[in-house]
Design a protein around this motif. Sequence first.
Motif, mmCIF file in Angstrom:
data_model
loop_
_atom_site.group_PDB
_atom_site.id
_atom_site.type_symbol
_atom_site.label_atom_id
_atom_site.label_comp_id
_atom_site.label_asym_id
_atom_site.label_seq_id
_atom_site.Cartn_x
_atom_site.Cartn_y
_atom_site.Cartn_z
ATOM 1 N N TYR A 162 0.858 -1.172 0.000
ATOM 2 C CA TYR A 162 0.000 0.000 0.000
ATOM 3 C C TYR A 162 0.906 1.238 0.000
ATOM 4 O O TYR A 162 1.740 1.381 0.889
ATOM 5 C CB TYR A 162 -0.883 0.023 1.247
ATOM 6 N N LYS A 163 0.736 2.121 -0.940
ATOM 7 C CA LYS A 163 1.595 3.305 -1.022
ATOM 8 C C LYS A 163 0.890 4.574 -0.577
ATOM 9 O O LYS A 163 1.534 5.575 -0.272
ATOM 10 C CB LYS A 163 2.119 3.493 -2.451
ATOM 11 N N THR A 164 -0.449 4.553 -0.548
ATOM 12 C CA THR A 164 -1.207 5.701 -0.067
ATOM 13 C C THR A 164 -2.295 5.203 0.877
ATOM 14 O O THR A 164 -3.160 4.428 0.467
ATOM 15 C CB THR A 164 -1.852 6.483 -1.226
ATOM 16 N N ALA A 192 4.606 4.332 3.216
ATOM 17 C CA ALA A 192 3.458 4.893 2.499
ATOM 18 C C ALA A 192 3.184 6.331 2.912
ATOM 19 O O ALA A 192 3.534 6.762 4.012
ATOM 20 C CB ALA A 192 2.222 4.042 2.765
ATOM 21 N N ASP A 250 -4.979 3.560 -1.437
ATOM 22 C CA ASP A 250 -4.851 2.107 -1.555
ATOM 23 C C ASP A 250 -5.547 1.373 -0.426
ATOM 24 O O ASP A 250 -5.983 0.229 -0.594
ATOM 25 C CB ASP A 250 -3.369 1.706 -1.560
ATOM 26 N N LEU A 251 -5.627 1.998 0.734
ATOM 27 C CA LEU A 251 -6.250 1.379 1.904
ATOM 28 C C LEU A 251 -6.863 2.462 2.764
ATOM 29 O O LEU A 251 -6.244 3.499 3.016
ATOM 30 C CB LEU A 251 -5.213 0.590 2.714
ATOM 31 N N ARG A 271 -12.443 0.534 -2.645
ATOM 32 C CA ARG A 271 -11.156 0.376 -1.993
ATOM 33 C C ARG A 271 -11.322 -0.476 -0.737
ATOM 34 O O ARG A 271 -12.365 -0.431 -0.073
ATOM 35 C CB ARG A 271 -10.564 1.738 -1.601
ATOM 36 N N ASP A 289 -7.015 -7.837 -1.978
ATOM 37 C CA ASP A 289 -6.734 -6.527 -1.385
ATOM 38 C C ASP A 289 -5.894 -6.645 -0.114
ATOM 39 O O ASP A 289 -5.181 -5.704 0.255
ATOM 40 C CB ASP A 289 -8.039 -5.810 -1.058
#
Length: 281
Positions: free
Chosen positions: A3-5, A32, A107-108, A137, A171
């Motif tokens: 997850y980057k964001t 992130a 991303d999350l 998401r 996910d």
Amino acid sequence: MSYKTLLVHIDDSRRSDTRIALSLELAQRWDAHLIGLYVVCQDLFRPIFRQDKTLSFGQLEAHADERREKAQNAFLAAAERAGRSAEWRAPPGPALDVAMLHARHADLLVLGQQDPNDPASFVTPHFVGDLVLGAGRPALVVPYAGEVRTLGDNVLLAWDGSREAARAAADALPLLQRARHVGVDIVRHRVHHDSRQSPDAPEGIDVAAWLDAHGVRASFSTTPHHIGVGTGATLLNRASDLHADLLVMGAYGHTRARERVFGGVTRTMLESMTVPVLMSH
């Protein structure tokens, strides 16, 4: 995969600081960027606004500005202490619409279960459920009670072969790949035969192969469904028995209206969760 964001929902509730601390720890895991999205109830007739009925509309607005500034300072200070890249957002507009728009670029999501004893945790009716259903998401929903000492060490994946379960498993891969133990549990309602699969093949063998291809070694179990005990309660009991610190599941396998009227696994989780739950739809 990572997850980057991350996006954490911030409000004036007692549990907001817990979500912030957890989201910062997750941001540290994956290096992130963290977005703090401040979205609160805008209904002046809600209890949080009626604590002092002598306040004018202007005074209520001033108090709301003070709460927002306090939340902003706390969030940015926590991010600075953690050494994480973070940004604050408090956009105007209808709460759910605003949250939905910003959630779709993360991303999350890190959200919180509504606390019936904390009026400040209310945003809109069914806020978390609607966001999970509409954002597209994955959402990590944190219970309003209990400490979150660990997250993702011991993960329980609820599997029923549905589209929603497959989406949730995909996910959750960044968490599953880092977990010390992953258990896949199938709640069996009745014996049935799938003509596409050998009757001797163990349930879940296909998802086992898929997980293994992604470096996740999982154990499997089948939990019988007892009359009078819902699937959601069965999964929560199983998570407790296994000392799981995260439950992964698909959300809203039935229509939202049916789940609200008749109940369902998603509704049970949102009302009665005892561990953090990662949900996807």
